[in-house]
Design an enzyme around this catalytic site. Structure first.
Site, mmCIF file in Angstrom:
data_model
loop_
_atom_site.group_PDB
_atom_site.id
_atom_site.type_symbol
_atom_site.label_atom_id
_atom_site.label_comp_id
_atom_site.label_asym_id
_atom_site.label_seq_id
_atom_site.Cartn_x
_atom_site.Cartn_y
_atom_site.Cartn_z
ATOM 1 N N ARG A 73 10.023 -10.447 0.637
ATOM 2 C CA ARG A 73 9.105 -9.526 1.713
ATOM 3 C C ARG A 73 7.555 -11.189 1.729
ATOM 4 N NH1 ARG A 73 7.865 -4.323 2.203
ATOM 5 N NH2 ARG A 73 5.848 -4.627 3.084
ATOM 6 N N VAL A 106 -0.075 -5.098 5.040
ATOM 7 C CA VAL A 106 -0.452 -5.447 3.265
ATOM 8 C C VAL A 106 -0.478 -7.507 3.649
ATOM 9 C CG1 VAL A 106 0.809 -3.616 2.414
ATOM 10 C CG2 VAL A 106 2.168 -5.246 2.767
ATOM 11 N N ASP A 107 -0.283 -7.442 4.605
ATOM 12 C CA ASP A 107 0.267 -8.652 5.041
ATOM 13 C C ASP A 107 -1.129 -9.576 4.983
ATOM 14 O OD1 ASP A 107 -1.037 -8.968 7.851
ATOM 15 O OD2 ASP A 107 1.134 -8.017 8.241
ATOM 16 N N HIS A 122 -3.638 0.527 2.570
ATOM 17 C CA HIS A 122 -1.471 0.110 2.300
ATOM 18 C C HIS A 122 -1.885 -0.957 0.578
ATOM 19 C CE1 HIS A 122 0.264 3.297 5.358
ATOM 20 N NE2 HIS A 122 -0.467 3.887 4.076
ATOM 21 N N SER A 193 3.220 3.612 14.287
ATOM 22 C CA SER A 193 4.158 5.157 14.187
ATOM 23 C C SER A 193 3.724 5.420 14.281
ATOM 24 C CB SER A 193 5.612 4.811 14.087
ATOM 25 O OG SER A 193 5.471 4.575 12.840
ATOM 26 N N PRO A 218 4.419 -1.085 22.920
ATOM 27 C CA PRO A 218 5.509 -1.144 24.007
ATOM 28 C C PRO A 218 6.157 -0.284 24.303
ATOM 29 C CG PRO A 218 5.432 -3.262 21.972
ATOM 30 C CD PRO A 218 4.581 -1.780 21.809
#
Ligand code: BJW
Length: 261
Positions: A73, A106-107, A122, A193, A218
């Site tokens: 990831r 976390v990116d 996170h 979500s 969306p």
């Protein structure tokens, strides 16, 4: 100015807001090519079990499996770039007296897009820490054989600096997020979500303190009702459209990002 996607009421609220708070989730990075967690078919949890990868017990049971999954990831993240949704939020911060960006992601793509003071609930997959004492290790290196590296201080295993299920969120980050939710005029909920606590409770906290909630996802039906505006569209479409509706005469907002921290 208004357009088909952005209700006039939202345009006015965004232009007039003194304090905006924003909670983002995996959906905002979907248009950068990063998988979400819970989307059917494409979400990470459609192919992997969280209990086997995103808990302390999972790492204790099989550190190599967990390390490999995060290494995969991390590579995806390192190859990804901010999309128009990330860039629009950075531009919105430049046009708003006070804007707090809270992310579950976390990116690090918000920071790359130019957002300032991002609250990471996170953690961040680009960082690692010692499994035994939680101290960050920087710099760090992959091992030649791909096994989880060891802590240079105590010899413990290194793990990604992310928050797994059952772990506490960073206290200061959570307190700052709650304060921003309680004191804002507008609270955006983008690409999440809303099932993972305690982040999922932030919109309710903002609503209870008088903020208007704006949801961009969306999967939602677009609608406007008292205290709640829903935009049923991808963030990378809705957010640029919202900026263009609110500030039609401004320069294009897609300023280049900066390098990773
Ligand atoms: C788009 C789009 C586009 C697609 N544009 N949108 C109270 C009640 C019940 C349980 C608990 C509770 N309090 C705590 C818990 C336990 C647990 C929890 O919440 N469990 C629930 C799942 C039931 N929480 C915790 O354990 C937390 N710790 C904690 O609270 O400690 C104290 C405590 C512990 C135990 C009990 C009580 C107290 C820690 C949570 C850590 C979450 N970690 C993860 C992994 C991070 C590391 C990693 O990356 O691997 O964080 S799980 C995963 O979910 C990740 C995400 O940040 C998080 C949220 O997911 P997100 O971002 O919402 O993604 P999705 O996929 O769910 O949604 C994407 C959305 O985008 C969808 O709606 C799409 O439609 C949309 N979308 N394309 C806009 N283009």
């Amino acid at each position: 100015m208004t357009n088909a996607l952005i209700p006039e009421q939202l345009t006015l609220l965004v232009r007039q807001a003194k304090r905006i708070a924003i909670l983002t989730g995996a959906g905002i990075s979907a248009e950068s090519g990063l998988p979400t967690f819970r989307d059917a078919q494409t979400g990470l949890w459609a192919s992997y079990r969280p209990q086997e990868l995103a808990t302390r017990a999972a790492f204790q049971r099989n550190p190599q499996l967990v390390w490999d999954w995060y290494a995969w990831r991390r590579q995806l993240v390192l190859q990804a770039s901010p999309n128009p949704g990330h860039l629009a939020l950075a531009a919105l911060q430049r046009r708003t007296p006070e804007l707090t960006l809270i992310t579950q992601n976390v990116d690090g793509l918000h920071q790359l897009a130019g957002s300032q003071g991002v609250i990471e609930l996170h953690g961040n997959i680009r960082r690692v820490k010692c499994f035994d004492d939680d101290q960050l290790v920087d710099p760090w290196q992959e091992t030649a054989d791909g096994s989880p590296p060891r802590c240079p201080r105590c010899g413990g295993l290194l793990r990604p600096d992310v928050v797994w299920f059952g772990e506490n969120l960073p206290l200061q980050a959570l307190e700052q997020a709650r304060a921003a939710a309680m004191h804002c005029d507008l609270f955006f909920v983008i690409g999440t979500s809303g099932v993972v606590e305690p982040a999922a409770s932030l919109p309710r906290l903002a609503l209870n303190h008088g903020a208007t909630i704006v949801m961009i996802n969306p999967e939602h039906e677009s609608s406007v009702r008292s205290g709640m505006i829903m935009i049923g569209a991808p963030a990378g479409v809705a957010l640029p459209a919202m900026l263009e509706a609110a500030w039609p005469d401004s320069e294009p907002f897609t300023a280049p990002g900066r390098t990773a921290e």
